[in-house]
Enzyme design. Structure first.
Site, PDB file in Angstrom:
ATOM      1  N   THR A  80       3.116 -12.735   2.748  1.00 29.62           N
ATOM      2  CA  THR A  80       2.285 -13.313   1.702  1.00 29.62           C
ATOM      3  C   THR A  80       3.038 -14.517   1.119  1.00 29.62           C
ATOM      4  OG1 THR A  80       0.891 -12.840  -0.203  1.00 29.62           O
ATOM      5  CG2 THR A  80       3.092 -11.803  -0.195  1.00 29.62           C
TER       6      THR A  80
ATOM      7  N   THR B   5      -5.869 -11.606   3.490  1.00 31.04           N
ATOM      8  CA  THR B   5      -7.001 -10.968   2.820  1.00 31.04           C
ATOM      9  C   THR B   5      -8.061 -12.018   2.461  1.00 31.04           C
ATOM     10  OG1 THR B   5      -5.994 -11.250   0.657  1.00 31.04           O
ATOM     11  CG2 THR B   5      -5.510  -9.186   1.807  1.00 31.04           C
TER      12      THR B   5
ATOM     13  N   GLY C 274       1.522   3.001  -2.566  1.00 35.28           N
ATOM     14  CA  GLY C 274       1.088   3.895  -3.648  1.00 35.28           C
ATOM     15  C   GLY C 274       1.616   3.426  -5.001  1.00 35.28           C
ATOM     16  N   LYS C 275       1.875   2.128  -5.127  1.00 35.49           N
ATOM     17  CA  LYS C 275       2.437   1.577  -6.369  1.00 35.49           C
ATOM     18  C   LYS C 275       1.536   1.873  -7.567  1.00 35.49           C
ATOM     19  CE  LYS C 275       2.422  -2.441  -4.297  1.00 35.49           C
ATOM     20  NZ  LYS C 275       2.146  -2.076  -2.898  1.00 35.49           N
ATOM     21  N   GLY C 276       0.213   1.616  -7.368  1.00 42.68           N
ATOM     22  CA  GLY C 276      -0.729   1.795  -8.472  1.00 42.68           C
ATOM     23  C   GLY C 276      -0.674   3.214  -9.019  1.00 42.68           C
ATOM     24  N   LYS C 277      -0.713   4.174  -8.123  1.00 40.52           N
ATOM     25  CA  LYS C 277      -0.692   5.579  -8.542  1.00 40.52           C
ATOM     26  C   LYS C 277       0.560   5.892  -9.357  1.00 40.52           C
ATOM     27  CE  LYS C 277       0.511  10.076  -7.449  1.00 40.52           C
ATOM     28  NZ  LYS C 277       0.462  11.362  -6.776  1.00 40.52           N
TER      29      LYS C 277
ATOM     30  N   ARG D 106       3.072 -28.664  -6.968  1.00 36.20           N
ATOM     31  CA  ARG D 106       2.915 -29.197  -8.335  1.00 36.20           C
ATOM     32  C   ARG D 106       1.551 -29.840  -8.550  1.00 36.20           C
ATOM     33  NH1 ARG D 106       8.522 -32.269  -7.666  1.00 36.20           N
ATOM     34  NH2 ARG D 106       7.469 -32.659  -5.707  1.00 36.20           N
TER      35      ARG D 106
ATOM     36  N   SER E  50       5.405  12.064  -4.043  1.00 33.65           N
ATOM     37  CA  SER E  50       3.970  12.138  -4.300  1.00 33.65           C
ATOM     38  C   SER E  50       3.332  12.956  -3.188  1.00 33.65           C
ATOM     39  CB  SER E  50       3.411  10.712  -4.343  1.00 33.65           C
ATOM     40  OG  SER E  50       2.004  10.751  -4.422  1.00 33.65           O
TER      41      SER E  50
ATOM     42  N   ASP F  64       0.809  -1.226   0.000  1.00 32.08           N
ATOM     43  CA  ASP F  64       0.000   0.000   0.000  1.00 32.08           C
ATOM     44  C   ASP F  64       0.843   1.277   0.000  1.00 32.08           C
ATOM     45  OD1 ASP F  64      -2.176  -1.718   0.109  1.00 32.08           O
ATOM     46  OD2 ASP F  64      -2.268  -1.649   2.295  1.00 32.08           O
TER      47      ASP F  64
ATOM     48  N   GLN G  82       2.055  -6.068  -3.128  1.00 34.76           N
ATOM     49  CA  GLN G  82       2.486  -6.174  -1.720  1.00 34.76           C
ATOM     50  C   GLN G  82       3.774  -5.348  -1.527  1.00 34.76           C
ATOM     51  OE1 GLN G  82       1.501  -9.592  -3.250  1.00 34.76           O
ATOM     52  NE2 GLN G  82      -0.399  -8.587  -2.801  1.00 34.76           N
TER      53      GLN G  82
ATOM     54  N   GLY H 138      -4.466  -4.310  -3.809  1.00 35.03           N
ATOM     55  CA  GLY H 138      -5.444  -3.280  -4.141  1.00 35.03           C
ATOM     56  C   GLY H 138      -4.655  -2.045  -4.523  1.00 35.03           C
ATOM     57  N   HIS H 139      -4.612  -1.739  -5.808  1.00 34.01           N
ATOM     58  CA  HIS H 139      -3.811  -0.617  -6.289  1.00 34.01           C
ATOM     59  C   HIS H 139      -4.746   0.510  -6.734  1.00 34.01           C
ATOM     60  CE1 HIS H 139      -0.165  -3.469  -7.170  1.00 34.01           C
ATOM     61  NE2 HIS H 139      -0.552  -3.465  -5.915  1.00 34.01           N
ATOM     62  N   THR H 140      -4.648   1.644  -6.048  1.00 33.49           N
ATOM     63  CA  THR H 140      -5.589   2.742  -6.275  1.00 33.49           C
ATOM     64  C   THR H 140      -5.042   3.769  -7.257  1.00 33.49           C
ATOM     65  OG1 THR H 140      -6.113   2.454  -3.943  1.00 33.49           O
ATOM     66  CG2 THR H 140      -7.092   4.362  -5.037  1.00 33.49           C
TER      67      THR H 140
HETATM   68  P1  GDP Z   1      -0.712   0.316  -3.544  1.00 32.29           P
HETATM   69  O1  GDP Z   1      -1.288  -0.978  -3.083  1.00 32.29           O
HETATM   70  O2  GDP Z   1       0.753   0.397  -3.295  1.00 32.29           O
HETATM   71  O3  GDP Z   1      -1.043   0.643  -4.965  1.00 32.29           O
HETATM   72  O4  GDP Z   1      -1.375   1.437  -2.628  1.00 32.29           O
HETATM   73  P2  GDP Z   1      -2.938   1.541  -2.230  1.00 32.29           P
HETATM   74  O5  GDP Z   1      -3.691   2.038  -3.387  1.00 32.29           O
HETATM   75  O6  GDP Z   1      -3.410   0.307  -1.569  1.00 32.29           O
HETATM   76  O7  GDP Z   1      -2.863   2.603  -1.061  1.00 32.29           O
HETATM   77  C1  GDP Z   1      -2.355   3.882  -1.255  1.00 32.29           C
HETATM   78  C2  GDP Z   1      -3.461   4.885  -0.894  1.00 32.29           C
HETATM   79  O8  GDP Z   1      -2.887   6.161  -0.780  1.00 32.29           O
HETATM   80  C3  GDP Z   1      -4.517   5.006  -1.969  1.00 32.29           C
HETATM   81  O9  GDP Z   1      -5.728   5.347  -1.374  1.00 32.29           O
HETATM   82  C4  GDP Z   1      -3.994   6.155  -2.832  1.00 32.29           C
HETATM   83  O10 GDP Z   1      -5.032   6.831  -3.516  1.00 32.29           O
HETATM   84  C5  GDP Z   1      -3.372   7.032  -1.799  1.00 32.29           C
HETATM   85  N1  GDP Z   1      -2.198   7.801  -2.214  1.00 32.29           N
HETATM   86  C6  GDP Z   1      -1.219   7.463  -3.089  1.00 32.29           C
HETATM   87  N2  GDP Z   1      -0.253   8.418  -3.095  1.00 32.29           N
HETATM   88  C7  GDP Z   1      -0.646   9.361  -2.221  1.00 32.29           C
HETATM   89  C8  GDP Z   1      -0.072  10.577  -1.757  1.00 32.29           C
HETATM   90  O11 GDP Z   1       1.011  10.980  -2.150  1.00 32.29           O
HETATM   91  N3  GDP Z   1      -0.763  11.273  -0.816  1.00 32.29           N
HETATM   92  C9  GDP Z   1      -1.969  10.863  -0.324  1.00 32.29           C
HETATM   93  N4  GDP Z   1      -2.578  11.593   0.589  1.00 32.29           N
HETATM   94  N5  GDP Z   1      -2.541   9.719  -0.744  1.00 32.29           N
HETATM   95  C10 GDP Z   1      -1.879   8.981  -1.657  1.00 32.29           C
HETATM   96  P1  IMO Z   2      -0.857  -4.215  -2.240  1.00 32.14           P
HETATM   97  O1  IMO Z   2      -0.384  -4.752  -3.560  1.00 32.14           O
HETATM   98  C1  IMO Z   2      -0.989  -4.617   2.075  1.00 32.14           C
HETATM   99  C2  IMO Z   2      -1.054  -8.687   3.703  1.00 32.14           C
HETATM  100  C3  IMO Z   2      -2.332  -9.135   4.384  1.00 32.14           C
HETATM  101  C4  IMO Z   2      -1.763 -10.130   5.386  1.00 32.14           C
HETATM  102  C5  IMO Z   2      -0.623 -10.775   4.616  1.00 32.14           C
HETATM  103  C6  IMO Z   2      -0.990 -12.084   3.938  1.00 32.14           C
HETATM  104  O2  IMO Z   2      -2.130  -3.510  -2.305  1.00 32.14           O
HETATM  105  O3  IMO Z   2       0.239  -3.427  -1.599  1.00 32.14           O
HETATM  106  P2  IMO Z   2      -2.524 -12.796   1.890  1.00 32.14           P
HETATM  107  O4  IMO Z   2      -3.866 -12.320   1.443  1.00 32.14           O
HETATM  108  O5  IMO Z   2      -1.449 -12.569   0.893  1.00 32.14           O
HETATM  109  O6  IMO Z   2      -2.569 -14.200   2.402  1.00 32.14           O
HETATM  110  O7  IMO Z   2      -2.176 -11.898   3.187  1.00 32.14           O
HETATM  111  O8  IMO Z   2      -0.240  -9.838   3.626  1.00 32.14           O
HETATM  112  N1  IMO Z   2      -1.244  -8.185   2.326  1.00 32.14           N
HETATM  113  C7  IMO Z   2      -1.188  -6.892   1.983  1.00 32.14           C
HETATM  114  N2  IMO Z   2      -1.025  -5.787   2.739  1.00 32.14           N
HETATM  115  N3  IMO Z   2      -1.068  -4.496   0.747  1.00 32.14           N
HETATM  116  C8  IMO Z   2      -1.190  -5.596  -0.038  1.00 32.14           C
HETATM  117  O9  IMO Z   2      -1.130  -5.539  -1.383  1.00 32.14           O
HETATM  118  C9  IMO Z   2      -1.304  -6.860   0.588  1.00 32.14           C
HETATM  119  N4  IMO Z   2      -1.469  -8.126   0.138  1.00 32.14           N
HETATM  120  C10 IMO Z   2      -1.423  -8.924   1.210  1.00 32.14           C
HETATM  121  O10 IMO Z   2      -2.985  -8.076   5.003  1.00 32.14           O
HETATM  122  O11 IMO Z   2      -1.211  -9.451   6.474  1.00 32.14           O
HETATM  123 MG    MG Z   3      -2.831  -1.673  -1.834  1.00 31.18          MG
END
Ligand code: GDP
Ligand code: IMO
Ligand code: MG
Length: 434
Positions: free
Chosen positions: A250, A134, A20-23, A148, A423, A18, A235, A45-47
């Site tokens: 994970t 998750t 901010g990879k998606g962004k 396998r 960012s 989380d 992750q 979950g990439h936002t």
């Molecule tokens: P990812 O899994 O690495 O793609 O990240 P997520 O999308 O799960 O979580 C990142 C959250 O932070 C999302 O809600 C984004 O919209 C938000 N986000 C990303 N970059 C920034 C930033 O620079 N500032 C703020 N306030 N929010 C951000």
């Molecule tokens: P993104 O790509 C944050 C965490 C889960 C749990 C552990 C194992 O959005 O950054 P799993 O479902 O893989 O069996 O869960 O890993 N986890 C994440 N935490 N961002 C993720 O993905 C995650 N994917 C799994 O919360 O602790």
């Molecule tokens: Mg995420």
């Protein structure tokens, strides 16, 4: 003749996901021809935010909103056809257009509904020691891959796919029964098992109509032709199956090496490694988190950063930046360029901290020890002065407040790597590139 051959860049998270990879992938996509996910699955979950709209991607690479890039789901990814289908429908793009932009690996493994049931049974069985998964079936699907016994996307295209499916499902139901769970009536995503299975097969029909390929050949040909490839991680490094806080991790290699195995790219063909980190830390699910804050400050980080899971909606645990952990991730991944996200979340802090070492067994260390439980390590903090203003008007990297630039400089000196992107908000436009 001079070869046009190019190298693949990798973008991955350096913390617990989380970051901010998606962004950032979305921001960088115009520079690339191919965006390729290499591991993980719908646990991600990439936002992405742009034009006042917000999208959350789980399996689909974050370059999908740009019409020129090919978005590849690599062999290292695990796909749940039901979630994939749902995700396609959430994008607001015509199916024909998505079929042009997306490409899937024949070797990617599938998550069956019974993998999800098994995930829930195994987590439940762990009791207080649960991982906080998750519950998307990730662990059981990767377990079958390594054992396998898994089912791959390529199997779904074979005539006897139903036999493969049924045999695997049967083995899962046996395991679930052995654990003492009743498989009838267990709810998944608000659906009962039979309804989930029906939706899964509907998704499988949609999946079959997407281009499925030997993606390792596609990626290597792309590199041979001089095309630009960006491998997108899911992750974060501290959730890596080998180097994360095991067993609270994970089930895939989330680190740069995962891009090699998850796409079929040779180590010598990796170029830049972009490592993303938040200006502080978050973690969702169980496991050690040395700098976690349990007080009002942690609550303020959660509120300012809107720290609730993109996939599960769970509140994320929040704390200060952990520099020994960051340095460890930089080392394991060979990070060549750092990206700091969510700097704006610290806007209202007059002062904030970062952990620069751990007190451990009577001494001080700057690496993560094997037994990194809260009883064993105590963070040593350094205070930083806050900037207490909005970053909205900064306009350029060099125009950021001096206090933030000082923080960045400290991080660069600590890790030995430059921060080249900051960012300052969730929107695509809120990104400053050095
Ligand atoms: P990812 O899994 O690495 O793609 O990240 P997520 O999308 O799960 O979580 C990142 C959250 O932070 C999302 O809600 C984004 O919209 C938000 N986000 C990303 N970059 C920034 C930033 O620079 N500032 C703020 N306030 N929010 C951000
Ligand atoms: P993104 O790509 C944050 C965490 C889960 C749990 C552990 C194992 O959005 O950054 P799993 O479902 O893989 O069996 O869960 O890993 N986890 C994440 N935490 N961002 C993720 O993905 C995650 N994917 C799994 O919360 O602790
Ligand atoms: Mg995420």
């Amino acid at each position: 003749m001079v070869s046009k051959k190019s190298k693949a860049d990798v973008l991955l998270g350096l913390q617990w996901g989380d970051e901010g990879k998606g962004k950032i992938v979305d921001v960088l996509t115009p520079e690339y021809d191919v965006i390729a996910r290499f591991q993980g699955g719908p646990n991600a979950g990439h936002t992405l935010e742009f034009d006042n709209k917000k999208y959350i991607l789980h399996t689909i690479p974050s370059g999908i909103f740009h019409d020129k890039a090919t978005n590849l789901i690599g062999n290292g990814v695990v796909i749940d056809p039901m979630i994939f289908h749902k995700e396609l429908n959430s994008l607001g793009l015509p199916l024909a257009e998505l079929q042009k932009r997306l490409l899937l690996s024949r070797k990617a493994h599938l998550i069956l509904p019974s993998h999800k049931l098994l995930d829930a049974a195994l987590e439940h069985d762990k009791g207080d020691a649960k991982i906080g998964s998750t519950l998307k079936g990730i662990g059981p699907a990767y377990t079958d891959k390594v054992a396998r016994t898994g089912m791959r996307l390529g199997n779904l295209l074979q005539e006897n796919y139903r036999e493969t499916y049924d045999a695997l499902k049967k083995s899962h139901l046996k395991k679930i029964a052995d654990l003492g769970f009743d498989t009838n009536g267990v709810l998944l995503d608000g659906l009962d098992f039979d309804a989930y299975e029906q939706k899964w097969f509907e998704g499988a029909d949609v999946l079959r109509n997407f281009p499925v390929t030997d993606s390792e050949i596609f990626v290597n040909k792309s590199l041979q032709d001089g095309l630009k490839v960006l491998a997108e991680g899911a992750q974060g490094s501290l959730l890596d199956i080998d180097f994360g806080s095991y067993p609270f991790v994970t089930s895939s290699n989330t680190i740069a090496a995962g891009a090699c195995t998850g796409l079929g790219i040779a180590p010598s063909a990796i170029g830049e490694v972009y490592g993303i980190f938040k200006a502080y830390c978050t973690r969702v699910g169980s496991g050690p988190f040395a700098t976690e804050l349990f007080d009002a400050t942690g609550e303020m980080l959660r509120k300012e950063g809107n720290e609730f899971g993109s996939t599960t909606g769970r509140p994320r645990r929040c704390g200060w930046l952990d520099l020994p952990a960051l340095k460890y991730s930089v080392m394991i991944n060979g990070v060549t360029s750092l990206i700091m996200t969510k700097a704006d979340v610290l806007n209202n802090f007059s002062q904030f901290e970062a952990c620069i070492a751990y007190n451990y067994r009577g001494g001080q260390i700057d690496y993560i020890p094997f037994d990194c439980t809260p009883d064993e390590i105590e963070p040593v903090y350094k205070s930083f002065k806050g900037w207490q203003k909005s970053l909205a008007g900064a306009g350029s990297f060099d125009n950021l407040p001096t206090e933030l630039l000082d923080y960045i400089k400290y991080i660069e000196e600590y890790t030995g790597v430059k921060v080249n992107i900051v960012s300052t908000g969730p929107d695509r436009s809120e990104t400053l590139i050095r």
